[in-house]
Design a protein around this motif. Structure first.
Motif, PDB file in Angstrom:
ATOM      1  N   CYS A 865      38.424  35.368  11.958  1.00 51.74           N
ATOM      2  CA  CYS A 865      38.690  34.716  13.686  1.00 51.74           C
ATOM      3  C   CYS A 865      39.415  35.809  14.205  1.00 51.74           C
ATOM      4  O   CYS A 865      39.033  35.984  15.395  1.00 51.74           O
ATOM      5  N   LEU A 866      40.066  36.966  13.702  1.00 47.52           N
ATOM      6  CA  LEU A 866      40.664  38.029  14.728  1.00 47.52           C
ATOM      7  C   LEU A 866      39.526  38.749  15.301  1.00 47.52           C
ATOM      8  O   LEU A 866      39.599  39.246  16.263  1.00 47.52           O
ATOM      9  N   VAL A 867      38.384  38.962  14.541  1.00 50.72           N
ATOM     10  CA  VAL A 867      37.334  39.652  15.038  1.00 50.72           C
ATOM     11  C   VAL A 867      36.875  39.160  16.124  1.00 50.72           C
ATOM     12  O   VAL A 867      36.525  39.808  17.118  1.00 50.72           O
ATOM     13  N   VAL A 868      36.538  37.972  16.071  1.00 52.09           N
ATOM     14  CA  VAL A 868      35.669  37.302  17.149  1.00 52.09           C
ATOM     15  C   VAL A 868      36.734  37.202  18.384  1.00 52.09           C
ATOM     16  O   VAL A 868      36.262  37.482  19.501  1.00 52.09           O
ATOM     17  N   ALA A 869      37.970  36.740  18.352  1.00 55.68           N
ATOM     18  CA  ALA A 869      38.850  36.738  19.447  1.00 55.68           C
ATOM     19  C   ALA A 869      39.240  37.908  20.092  1.00 55.68           C
ATOM     20  O   ALA A 869      39.105  38.123  21.215  1.00 55.68           O
ATOM     21  N   LEU A 870      39.210  39.202  19.330  1.00 63.09           N
ATOM     22  CA  LEU A 870      39.576  40.435  19.709  1.00 63.09           C
ATOM     23  C   LEU A 870      38.425  41.019  20.646  1.00 63.09           C
ATOM     24  O   LEU A 870      38.571  41.446  21.514  1.00 63.09           O
TER      25      LEU A 870
END
Length: 948
Positions: A865-870
C-alpha cells in the motif's frame, strides 16, 4: 447462436461471477458509484440553486404583482424585465434632481400596496451595541410571502415590536422575547419572531411595521437637535393589481413617464413584442450571460471522474479475469471463441457498471435532499425547488455504465488473447513491457512542458493549460517504467519491502493504473494549492495595514469627545484583555483651532514634513526616469526598491491615525515601546529631552528634518487671532531628530513622533486623539459589541480601530483540496493492495507453508500500500508544479508590464509551495495508508487445498 443469445449468456455468466466474488464486485461498484454520486449531486444542486425567472420575481416582490420604485431621474424608459432603464432623453441637461414622485399615484386603479424602506441604525445587544439595517416592511401581509418568511415566533405588530434574522440574533446574543433599543433616538422594541429572507440567508437585519421607527425618529430629530435625522433609503412599493388583471405593460409605461421603475411579474413572464418597447429602439437588448457557462467546467469534472474510474476499476476487472481464467478456459473448450471470452468480461463491466450507475444516481439525489439545508446556507439562498432533470440524470447514469465498459475493455482484450492451455493450467506466460510507450510518454512529457513554458512566456493561459494536460498524459506513459524501476530498489531491503517492490514491478498492469489515478488527483490538488499559496503571499505583500500588528486603537472624532478619552480607555480595558501596555497620542496641526475633519482643505492650516532631495531621499521609482528604471528591474529588485525608506509611503498610505499624509503624532516614549516596538533607551531619552523621533530616515538630512507649517485662521476663531494676529503665513523650522533604524520606516500610520514640549515651542496646536493598546489577538464579535456599547456609555464620539490583516478565506479551499487528494490516494492504495492480496493469494499461502513468520503477511500488505501511495503522490506533486509555475510566470509577465506603465505598481509575483499540503500528501497520507493496510490485515491464514 444469435448475437442477443450470446450476450444474454455472457451477462448471466458475468452476473454469477459477480455474486461469487462479492468483495471484488462491491469494490468496482463503489468506484463507479462514487463519481456518479458526485456528478449527480453537483447537477441537482446546480439546477436547484439556479433560480427561474418566476422564482427570482418571487424573491424580489413576494406574492405581489409588481415592484414600484422612484428612480429620482425624471421620465424614463425600461426593458420589460426592469433590469435595464434610462432617461427618456439622456442627453438633456440636468440642472438639479427632479422632485420626489408620489409613487402611489402611478399605481393601476383598484390596486393595493405596501411599502418597503430601510434605515441604518445602532441598536443595543446582549453584549453591547451593533450597527444594522432596520426595514419598515409589513412582513405579516400576504404580499410579503416569498420575500420574507416567518421561521418561528410571531410577526411584529404595532410600534413596539420587531422581528430579526437568525444571523443577527446569533451575533448579538439576543433571542425571541428580548428587548433592543434603537439608540439613535432611544425607542425600545421587543423581538417577537425570526424572519428569513429566502434570497439572502446571510442577512443581519431587523423588521418593523411601517411607521414604527422612521416617523418617530424624524419627529424626535425635529424637536431635539442632538438627535440626527434618519438616513433612509427611497421607498419601494409592492403592488397587487386589480383582481385578474395584474400590472400590465401599459401600466408600466404610464409609471415610467413619472420616473417610476416597475418590475411586473406579468410583463417579465410574458413580455410585449419588441416593437412595443421604446427603449429597444435606442439600444440593443442586453445579454447578461446564460447558465450554459458551467458546461466546460462540468465536462472537465466528468472527464476526470471517468479517467479515475477507468484507472482504478480496470485493474480490478483484470484481476477478476485472471481469477476466472479457468472458467474462461472451459468456455473455450466448449466451443467459445475470443468474441465470447471478451463478451463475458465486458458483461462484467456492463453488470457492475449498471449497478454502480443506478446506485450513484439514487444516492446522489438522496444526499442532495438530505443536505439541502446545508447547501442552501452555503449558497446564501433557498432553492426555488428541488430540480431533478430526468434527461441529465439518465445521461449521468449512462456515463457510469459506459465507464464500466471502458474499464473492462482492456482486461477483456487481454483475456481473449490467452490460449486455452494457459487458462486451464493457470500459467500467465511471460510478457515483456512495451518499450515504445515509455519513449512516447517521455516525448509527450517534454512537449507538454515546452508548451506550458512557451505559453507562460507569451502570456497564453490556454496554451499553459493545454501543455500541462499533455505533460500529465506523458507522465502517465512513463509510469510503467517508473514502476519497473521500483523492483531494483529493494535488493538490499528487508524481506517485506523487497517483496512489495518486486510485486509492484512484476504486476505493472495492476500497479501502474493505481499510481496514475493517485498522480492525477494529487497533480490537480498540488497545482491549485501552489497557485493559491502564491497568490496569498502576493496579497500579503501588497496589503497595507492600518495598524501595527498586535495592536488596536481607540480614536476620538475630535468634536469635544477628547475630554472623555479617559472614560473611553477604561471601556476598552474593561471589556478586552490587553496583553501589553498602552500609549496615548495627540493630533497636531498649524493654524486656527477648528475641526480639521470637516473644514475645507488647508482651512485650518497644515503641518508638512518636507522630504529632502537627492540620493537616499528621493524614490527612484517616482519622477523623471522612473519608467526607464522600472523597465530594467526584475520583480524581486522592484520589491527590494519599494521597501527602501525613500519609497515607503509613496504609493499607498495608511490613514488609521488622524495624521493625514505627513503621519506626525504627538506622543511620549510609550508610543515607541507599545506601538512602534522601538525599545531603545536613547530614543526614549530623546523624546523626554524634546527631540522628535523620526522613523523614516529618508526625511532626515545631516540628522535634521524640515518642518513646514501653513498657518491659517478662521474668522470664528477670535481667540487664536488675538494670539497670532495677521494674515496666513508659512513657517519653516529645522529640527534635530533622533533617526530610528531603517526597519521602522514601515510602521503603519506614523512617520514622526513629536514631543509635546516641541509642539508648544513651535506654536502648534495639539489635541488628545486616542490611545493604542498591545493585544494578543483582534477583538471578537462579542468583544467589539461590548466595547462599542461601553464607548457610547462614555459619552460617544469614539470608535475602535482594528486591523485583522489580509483575508485567509483561501485556507478552507486548500483544506478541501488536501482532503480530496488524500481520500483518492487512500482509496487507490487500498484498492491496489486488495487486488494484490487477491492476486497473490497462492504466493502468500506458500510463504506460510514454508514457515514465514506471521508478521510477514501484515508488513507485506502495508508496504504494498505504501509503495503505490508514495509513488503516486511524488509523481503527482512533480506533475502538479508544472501548471502552477507556468501560470505564475504568466502573472509575472502581466505584473512586469503593469510596473513599466506605472513604476510604483508592485511586480512582486512569488512562487510559494504549500508546504503543509505537500507534507500531508507526500508523507502523511502514504504512511497512513500503509499503517491502515497493515492494521486490518490478519497475520495468520488457514491453509487451503490448492485447486488443480
Amino acid at each position: 447462436m444469435s448475437v442477443f443469445t450470446g450476450w444474454r449468456a455472457a451477462l448471466r455468466i458475468a452476473g454469477r461471477d459477480a455474486m461469487r466474488a462479492k468483495g471484488r464486485s462491491a469494490l468496482v461498484v463503489a468506484m463507479i458509484a462514487v463519481p456518479v454520486l458526485g456528478v449527480t449531486a453537483l447537477d441537482v444542486t446546480f439546477r436547484s440553486m439556479t433560480q427561474t425567472t418566476a422564482e427570482k420575481l418571487t424573491s424580489q416582490m413576494g406574492s405581489a404583482d409588481a415592484l414600484f420604485a422612484d428612480q429620482q431621474m425624471g421620465p424614463l424608459e425600461q426593458m420589460p424585465d426592469g433590469e435595464m432603464f434610462q432617461q427618456t432623453d439622456p442627453d438633456a441637461p440636468v440642472s438639479q434632481p427632479p422632485p420626489p414622485v408620489d409613487v402611489t399615484t402611478t399605481f393601476p386603479k383598484g390596486s393595493r400596496a405596501i411599502s418597503i424602506q430601510s434605515v441604518p441604525a445602532s441598536v443595543t445587544t446582549e453584549y453591547g451595541i451593533a450597527n444594522t439595517d432596520i426595514y419598515e416592511f409589513r412582513t405579516s401581509d400576504g404580499m410579503a410571502r416569498g420575500k420574507t418568511d416567518l421561521v418561528r415566533g410571531s410577526y411584529p405588530h404595532g410600534t413596539g415590536e420587531m422581528a430579526a434574522t437568525e444571523l443577527f440574533l446569533e451575533e448579538t446574543g439576543l433571542s425571541v422575547g428580548s428587548t433592543t433599543t434603537v439608540r439613535n433616538y432611544g425607542a425600545k422594541f421587543k423581538i417577537t419572531g425570526v424572519i428569513e429572507q429566502p434570497n439572502d440567508l446571510k442577512s443581519r437585519a431587523l423588521f418593523a411595521d411601517p411607521g414604527a421607527v422612521i416617523a418617530p425618529w424624524k419627529a424626535k430629530a425635529d424637536h431635539d437637535k442632538k438627535v440626527l435625522p434618519p438616513n433612509t433609503t427611497p421607498k419601494e412599493w409592492l403592488v397587487k393589481g386589480p383582481d385578474g388583471v395584474g400590472v400590465t405593460w401599459p401600466d408600466v409605461m404610464k409609471a415610467n413617464k413619472s420616473g417610476v421603475l416597475v418590475t411586473s411579474r406579468q410583463v417579465a413572464l410574458d413580455p410585449p413584442p419588441d416593437s412595443e418597447v421604446p427603449l429597444l429602439k435606442k439600444t440593443e437588448r442586453p445579454n447578461w450571460g446564460s447558465s450554459g457557462d458551467w458546461s466546460p467546467a462540468l465536462l472537465t469534472v466528468v472527464s476526470m471522474a471517468v479517467l479515475e474510474i477507468v484507472l482504478l476499476a480496470g485493474p480490478a476487472f483484470a484481476v477478476g479475469a485472471r481469477r476466472s481464467r479457468r472458467q474462461l478456459g472451459l468456455l473455450g473448450t466448449c466451443g467459445g471463441d475470443r468474441r465470447h471470452v471478451r463478451a463475458v468480461v465486458l458483461g462484467g463491466g456492463l453488470v457492475l457498471g449498471g449497478v454502480g450507475a443506478v446506485t450513484g444516481v439514487v444516492l446522489g439525489v438522496g444526499l442532495t435532499v438530505a443536505f439541502r439545508p446545508m447547501l442552501e446556507n452555503w449558497a446564501g439562498h433557498r432553492f426555488g425547488s428541488l430540480v431533478m432533470p430526468p434527461t441529465e440524470l439518465l445521461l449521468i447514469a449512462a456515463i457510469g455504465l459506459v465507464t464500466g465498459l471502458l474499464a473492462a475493455f482492456a482486461p477483456a482484450v487481454v483475456a481473449s488473447r490467452q490460449s486455452i492451455l494457459e487458462s486451464l493450467t493457470g500459467r500467465r506466460g511471460v510478457r515483456r513491457s512495451s518499450r515504445v510507450l515509455p519513449v512516447v510518454g517521455a516525448c509527450v512529457l517534454a512537449l507538454g512542458c515546452a508548451a506550458a513554458v512557451y505559453g507562460a512566456t507569451s502570456g497564453d493561459e490556454t496554451l499553459v493549460a493545454g501543455g500541462s494536460v499533455v505533460a500529465e498524459l506523458g507522465m502517465l506513459g512513463c509510469i510503467p517504467v517508473v514502476v519497473g524501476l521500483l523492483g531494483r530498489l529493494g535488493r538490499r531491503l528487508p524481506l517485506s519491502p523487497r517483496m512489495a517492490l518486486r510485486d509492484a514491478a512484476r504486476n505493472r498492469g495492476r500497479t501502474a493504473p493505481a499510481v496514475a489515478a493517485v498522480m492525477a488527483a494529487v497533480a490537480g490538488s498540488v497545482a491549485i494549492a501552489t497557485y493559491m499559496s502564491s497568490k496569498v503571499a502576493e496579497y500579503e505583500y501588497e496589503y497595507t495595514p492600518s495598524l501595527a500588528q498586535g495592536t488596536i486603537a481607540v480614536m476620538s472624532n475630535g468634536d469635544g469627545s477628547a475630554e472623555r478619552l479617559p472614560l473611553a480607555r477604561a471601556a476598552v480595558e474593561r471589556n478586552m484583555t490587553v496583553s501589553g501596555g498602552h500609549a496615548d497620542f495627540k493630533r497636531v496641526w498649524a493654524g486656527s483651532d477648528c475641526n480639521v475633519y470637516y473644514e475645507e482643505e488647508n482651512g485650518c492650516g497644515t503641518l508638512q514634513l518636507v522630504k529632502p532631495t537627492g540620493e537616499g531621499h528621493t524614490c527612484p521609482l517616482k519622477g523623471k526616469g522612473a519608467q526607464e528604471l522600472a523597465a530594467r528591474l526584475s520583480a524581486d529588485e522592484h520589491k527590494e526598491q519599494m521597501n527602501t525608506p525613500a519609497c515607503l509611503g509613496e504609493h499607498m498610505l495608511s490613514h488609521a491615525f488622524p495624521t493625514g499624509e505627513d503621519q506626525i503624532l504627538v506622543a511620549d516614549a510609550n508610543m515607541l515601546s507599545t506601538y512602534v516596538k522601538l525599545d531603545d533607551p536613547a530614543a526614549a531619552d530623546a523624546l523626554a529631552a524634546g527631540t522628535p523621533v523620526l522613523l523614516n530616515p529618508a526625511y532626515a538630512k545631516d540628522g535634521e528634518i524640515t518642518l513646514s507649517a501653513v498657518h491659517k485662521y478662521n474668522d470664528r476663531d477670535k481667540e487664536n487671532r488675538k494670539q497670532h494676529p495677521g494674515k496666513a503665513r508659512t513657517t519653516t523650522d529645522r529640527l534635530k531628530v533622533y533617526v530610528a533604524p531603517a526597519k521602522y520606516a514601515a510602521t503603519p500610520g506614523v512617520r514622526l513622533v513629536l514631543p509635546q514640549k516641541t509642539a508648544d515651542r513651535l506654536g502648534l496646536h495639539t489635541q488628545p486623539a486616542g490611545s493604542v493598546y498591545a493585544v494578543s489577538q483582534p477583538p471578537s464579535n462579542a468583544e467589539q459589541q461590548r466595547i462599542d456599547g461601553a464607548l457610547e456609555q462614555a459619552g460617544g464620539g469614539f470608535w475602535l480601530q482594528t486591523d485583522s490583516g489580509p483575508g485567509q478565506d483561501e485556507n478552507t479551499l486548500l483544506l478541501v483540496l488536501t482532503l480530496f487528494a488524500g481520500v483518492v490516494t487512500l482509496g487507490a492504495a487500498a484498492i491496489t493492495t486488495g487486488l494484490a492480496k487477491a492476486d497473490a493469494e497462492a504466493d502468500l499461502t506458500t510463504l506460510s507453508a514454508i514457515g514465514a513468520p506471521p508478521g510477514v503477511r501484515r508488513t507485506l500488505t502495508g508496504f504494498q500500500c505504501l509503495v503505490v501511495a508514495l509513488t503516486g503522490v511524488v509523481l503527482g506533486t512533480i506533475t502538479g508544479l508544472v501548471p502552477a509555475v507556468a501560470l505564475r510566470l504568466v502573472d509575472l509577465r502581466e505584473a512586469l508590464a503593469a510596473m513599466r506603465a506605472d513604476p510604483m505598481e508592485s511586480a512582486y509575483t512569488p512562487i510559494v509551495l504549500p508546504w503543509s499540503t505537500l507534507a500531508v500528501l507526500v508523507v502523511g497520507v502514504p504512511l497512513l495508508a500503509g499503517a491502515l493496510a497493515a492494521a486490518i490485515t490478519r497475520s495468520r491464514q488457514a491453509l487451503a487445498r490448492r485447486a488443480g
